[in-house]
Design a protein around this motif. Sequence first.
Motif, PDB file in Angstrom:
ATOM      1  N   CYS A   1      -3.452   6.751 -15.328  1.00 30.02           N
ATOM      2  CA  CYS A   1      -3.747   6.969 -13.902  1.00 30.02           C
ATOM      3  C   CYS A   1      -3.038   8.190 -13.337  1.00 30.02           C
ATOM      4  O   CYS A   1      -3.124   8.457 -12.136  1.00 30.02           O
ATOM      5  N   LYS A   2      -2.297   8.908 -14.190  1.00 31.64           N
ATOM      6  CA  LYS A   2      -1.536  10.087 -13.745  1.00 31.64           C
ATOM      7  C   LYS A   2      -0.679   9.754 -12.525  1.00 31.64           C
ATOM      8  O   LYS A   2      -0.729  10.411 -11.488  1.00 31.64           O
ATOM      9  N   SER A   3       0.103   8.680 -12.677  1.00 30.32           N
ATOM     10  CA  SER A   3       0.907   8.210 -11.547  1.00 30.32           C
ATOM     11  C   SER A   3       2.381   8.150 -11.916  1.00 30.32           C
ATOM     12  O   SER A   3       2.761   8.378 -13.057  1.00 30.32           O
ATOM     13  N   LEU A   4       3.173   7.822 -10.925  1.00 25.23           N
ATOM     14  CA  LEU A   4       4.604   7.618 -11.135  1.00 25.23           C
ATOM     15  C   LEU A   4       4.836   6.172 -11.548  1.00 25.23           C
ATOM     16  O   LEU A   4       4.014   5.304 -11.281  1.00 25.23           O
ATOM     17  N   VAL A   5       5.969   5.921 -12.172  1.00 27.02           N
ATOM     18  CA  VAL A   5       6.337   4.570 -12.558  1.00 27.02           C
ATOM     19  C   VAL A   5       7.687   4.241 -11.913  1.00 27.02           C
ATOM     20  O   VAL A   5       8.619   5.035 -11.989  1.00 27.02           O
ATOM     21  N   VAL A   6       7.754   3.117 -11.220  1.00 22.52           N
ATOM     22  CA  VAL A   6       8.997   2.688 -10.577  1.00 22.52           C
ATOM     23  C   VAL A   6       9.680   1.715 -11.525  1.00 22.52           C
ATOM     24  O   VAL A   6       9.214   0.594 -11.725  1.00 22.52           O
ATOM     25  N   THR A   7      10.760   2.161 -12.132  1.00 17.76           N
ATOM     26  CA  THR A   7      11.511   1.323 -13.061  1.00 17.76           C
ATOM     27  C   THR A   7      12.900   1.901 -13.251  1.00 17.76           C
ATOM     28  O   THR A   7      13.091   3.113 -13.188  1.00 17.76           O
ATOM     29  N   ASN A   8      13.850   1.014 -13.487  1.00 19.18           N
ATOM     30  CA  ASN A   8      15.190   1.447 -13.863  1.00 19.18           C
ATOM     31  C   ASN A   8      15.376   1.353 -15.376  1.00 19.18           C
ATOM     32  O   ASN A   8      16.461   1.598 -15.887  1.00 19.18           O
ATOM     33  N   ASP A   9      14.324   0.985 -16.072  1.00 19.56           N
ATOM     34  CA  ASP A   9      14.343   0.906 -17.527  1.00 19.56           C
ATOM     35  C   ASP A   9      14.630   2.299 -18.086  1.00 19.56           C
ATOM     36  O   ASP A   9      14.011   3.271 -17.669  1.00 19.56           O
TER      37      ASP A   9
ATOM     38  N   TRP B   1       0.903 -10.542  -4.502  1.00 16.10           N
ATOM     39  CA  TRP B   1       0.527  -9.509  -5.470  1.00 16.10           C
ATOM     40  C   TRP B   1      -0.740  -9.908  -6.219  1.00 16.10           C
ATOM     41  O   TRP B   1      -1.614  -9.075  -6.444  1.00 16.10           O
ATOM     42  N   LYS B   2      -0.817 -11.189  -6.620  1.00 17.77           N
ATOM     43  CA  LYS B   2      -2.010 -11.667  -7.335  1.00 17.77           C
ATOM     44  C   LYS B   2      -3.248 -11.557  -6.448  1.00 17.77           C
ATOM     45  O   LYS B   2      -4.296 -11.085  -6.885  1.00 17.77           O
ATOM     46  N   LYS B   3      -3.114 -11.992  -5.205  1.00 13.52           N
ATOM     47  CA  LYS B   3      -4.238 -11.965  -4.271  1.00 13.52           C
ATOM     48  C   LYS B   3      -4.734 -10.530  -4.045  1.00 13.52           C
ATOM     49  O   LYS B   3      -5.933 -10.288  -3.930  1.00 13.52           O
ATOM     50  N   ALA B   4      -3.812  -9.579  -3.985  1.00  6.80           N
ATOM     51  CA  ALA B   4      -4.170  -8.174  -3.772  1.00  6.80           C
ATOM     52  C   ALA B   4      -4.673  -7.500  -5.049  1.00  6.80           C
ATOM     53  O   ALA B   4      -5.140  -6.365  -5.009  1.00  6.80           O
ATOM     54  N   GLY B   5      -4.581  -8.199  -6.177  1.00  2.00           N
ATOM     55  CA  GLY B   5      -5.003  -7.602  -7.443  1.00  2.00           C
ATOM     56  C   GLY B   5      -4.024  -6.564  -7.957  1.00  2.00           C
ATOM     57  O   GLY B   5      -4.377  -5.700  -8.752  1.00  2.00           O
ATOM     58  N   ALA B   6      -2.778  -6.661  -7.509  1.00  2.00           N
ATOM     59  CA  ALA B   6      -1.763  -5.673  -7.870  1.00  2.00           C
ATOM     60  C   ALA B   6      -0.843  -6.141  -8.991  1.00  2.00           C
ATOM     61  O   ALA B   6       0.000  -5.383  -9.445  1.00  2.00           O
ATOM     62  N   LEU B   7      -1.007  -7.380  -9.453  1.00  2.00           N
ATOM     63  CA  LEU B   7      -0.114  -7.928 -10.478  1.00  2.00           C
ATOM     64  C   LEU B   7      -0.848  -8.073 -11.802  1.00  2.00           C
ATOM     65  O   LEU B   7      -1.956  -8.611 -11.856  1.00  2.00           O
ATOM     66  N   TYR B   8      -0.223  -7.581 -12.863  1.00  2.00           N
ATOM     67  CA  TYR B   8      -0.747  -7.801 -14.210  1.00  2.00           C
ATOM     68  C   TYR B   8       0.374  -8.424 -15.025  1.00  2.00           C
ATOM     69  O   TYR B   8       1.452  -7.831 -15.174  1.00  2.00           O
TER      70      TYR B   8
ATOM     71  N   MET C   1       0.863  -1.181   0.000  1.00  2.00           N
ATOM     72  CA  MET C   1       0.000   0.000   0.000  1.00  2.00           C
ATOM     73  C   MET C   1       0.900   1.231   0.000  1.00  2.00           C
ATOM     74  O   MET C   1       1.844   1.331   0.751  1.00  2.00           O
ATOM     75  N   SER C   2       0.578   2.164  -0.852  1.00  2.00           N
ATOM     76  CA  SER C   2       1.367   3.394  -0.922  1.00  2.00           C
ATOM     77  C   SER C   2       0.861   4.396   0.112  1.00  2.00           C
ATOM     78  O   SER C   2      -0.229   4.221   0.663  1.00  2.00           O
ATOM     79  N   PRO C   3       1.628   5.462   0.370  1.00  2.00           N
ATOM     80  CA  PRO C   3       1.163   6.487   1.324  1.00  2.00           C
ATOM     81  C   PRO C   3      -0.182   7.103   0.923  1.00  2.00           C
ATOM     82  O   PRO C   3      -0.933   7.558   1.762  1.00  2.00           O
ATOM     83  N   SER C   4      -0.490   7.104  -0.371  1.00  2.00           N
ATOM     84  CA  SER C   4      -1.760   7.661  -0.828  1.00  2.00           C
ATOM     85  C   SER C   4      -2.907   6.661  -0.694  1.00  2.00           C
ATOM     86  O   SER C   4      -4.002   6.908  -1.177  1.00  2.00           O
ATOM     87  N   LYS C   5      -2.634   5.528  -0.077  1.00  2.00           N
ATOM     88  CA  LYS C   5      -3.628   4.461   0.157  1.00  2.00           C
ATOM     89  C   LYS C   5      -4.074   3.783  -1.139  1.00  2.00           C
ATOM     90  O   LYS C   5      -5.139   3.218  -1.219  1.00  2.00           O
ATOM     91  N   LYS C   6      -3.230   3.860  -2.147  1.00  2.00           N
ATOM     92  CA  LYS C   6      -3.511   3.185  -3.412  1.00  2.00           C
ATOM     93  C   LYS C   6      -2.582   1.992  -3.543  1.00  2.00           C
ATOM     94  O   LYS C   6      -1.412   2.061  -3.168  1.00  2.00           O
ATOM     95  N   LEU C   7      -3.104   0.910  -4.099  1.00  2.00           N
ATOM     96  CA  LEU C   7      -2.259  -0.247  -4.369  1.00  2.00           C
ATOM     97  C   LEU C   7      -1.384   0.037  -5.578  1.00  2.00           C
ATOM     98  O   LEU C   7      -1.852   0.613  -6.563  1.00  2.00           O
ATOM     99  N   PRO C   8      -0.137  -0.355  -5.536  1.00  2.00           N
ATOM    100  CA  PRO C   8       0.686  -0.215  -6.738  1.00  2.00           C
ATOM    101  C   PRO C   8       0.266  -1.261  -7.762  1.00  2.00           C
ATOM    102  O   PRO C   8      -0.332  -2.283  -7.409  1.00  2.00           O
ATOM    103  N   LEU C   9       0.542  -1.001  -8.999  1.00  2.00           N
ATOM    104  CA  LEU C   9       0.306  -1.977 -10.055  1.00  2.00           C
ATOM    105  C   LEU C   9       1.668  -2.501 -10.482  1.00  2.00           C
ATOM    106  O   LEU C   9       2.547  -1.727 -10.853  1.00  2.00           O
ATOM    107  N   VAL C  10       1.841  -3.816 -10.419  1.00  2.00           N
ATOM    108  CA  VAL C  10       3.086  -4.449 -10.834  1.00  2.00           C
ATOM    109  C   VAL C  10       2.823  -5.079 -12.196  1.00  2.00           C
ATOM    110  O   VAL C  10       1.976  -5.956 -12.327  1.00  2.00           O
ATOM    111  N   VAL C  11       3.534  -4.603 -13.218  1.00  2.00           N
ATOM    112  CA  VAL C  11       3.369  -5.121 -14.570  1.00  2.00           C
ATOM    113  C   VAL C  11       4.623  -5.907 -14.924  1.00  2.00           C
ATOM    114  O   VAL C  11       5.724  -5.360 -14.935  1.00  2.00           O
ATOM    115  N   LEU C  12       4.437  -7.200 -15.182  1.00  2.00           N
ATOM    116  CA  LEU C  12       5.551  -8.075 -15.556  1.00  2.00           C
ATOM    117  C   LEU C  12       5.163  -8.871 -16.790  1.00  2.00           C
ATOM    118  O   LEU C  12       4.001  -9.236 -16.970  1.00  2.00           O
ATOM    119  N   HIS C  13       6.148  -9.157 -17.617  1.00  2.00           N
ATOM    120  CA  HIS C  13       5.902 -10.046 -18.755  1.00  2.00           C
ATOM    121  C   HIS C  13       5.578 -11.432 -18.196  1.00  2.00           C
ATOM    122  O   HIS C  13       6.127 -11.840 -17.161  1.00  2.00           O
TER     123      HIS C  13
END
Length: 162
Positions: free
Chosen positions: A60-68, A34-41, A1-13
């Motif tokens: 979603c006008k959000s930040l993206v956490v990636t080193n890509d 992650w799957k159980k929380a609905g946070a994994l796609y 859970m993020s400080p904004s009370k939103k779940l992060p979305l984890v996107v993986l191949h």
Amino acid sequence: MSPSKKLPLVVLHCSRVRAGPADKPNNKRLLASWKKAGALYATPPGSNDDWYWLYAAVNCKSLVVTNDEMRDHLFALLGNNFFPRWKEKHQVRLTISSGPTFHMPPSYSIIIQESERGSWHIPTHTGDDIETPRQWVCANRDATVVSQFRQITPTDVISGPP
């Protein structure tokens, strides 16, 4: 859970979710949570996962956490100044040593910029490391411009953002 009370979305191949390191017990537990929380796609086979997380971040006008470095997208949009500016303001980088450390986007732009008065501010240190203090060169236009060409004169080195 993020400080904004939103779940992060984890996107993986899908290949990252089904095989290799995903088979290790700790990783299996993490993926399951992650799957159980609905946070994994998991993106479908043959798809480029980048397009999914880019779409989600923009939509979603959000930040993206990636080193890509997102070079594929930068080259696809050559000549477009929008993507590098978006990336600079929305990419959170991650390092892991004793635990995860998030490197938030800078509070000011670290690219060449022009002030309202026509001065140019140019960072002298290149790279994306926002922890490195910046030195800036300030270049002012000469007041005696005779032709249509813009004459720029380096005048001062300043510390920090313009």
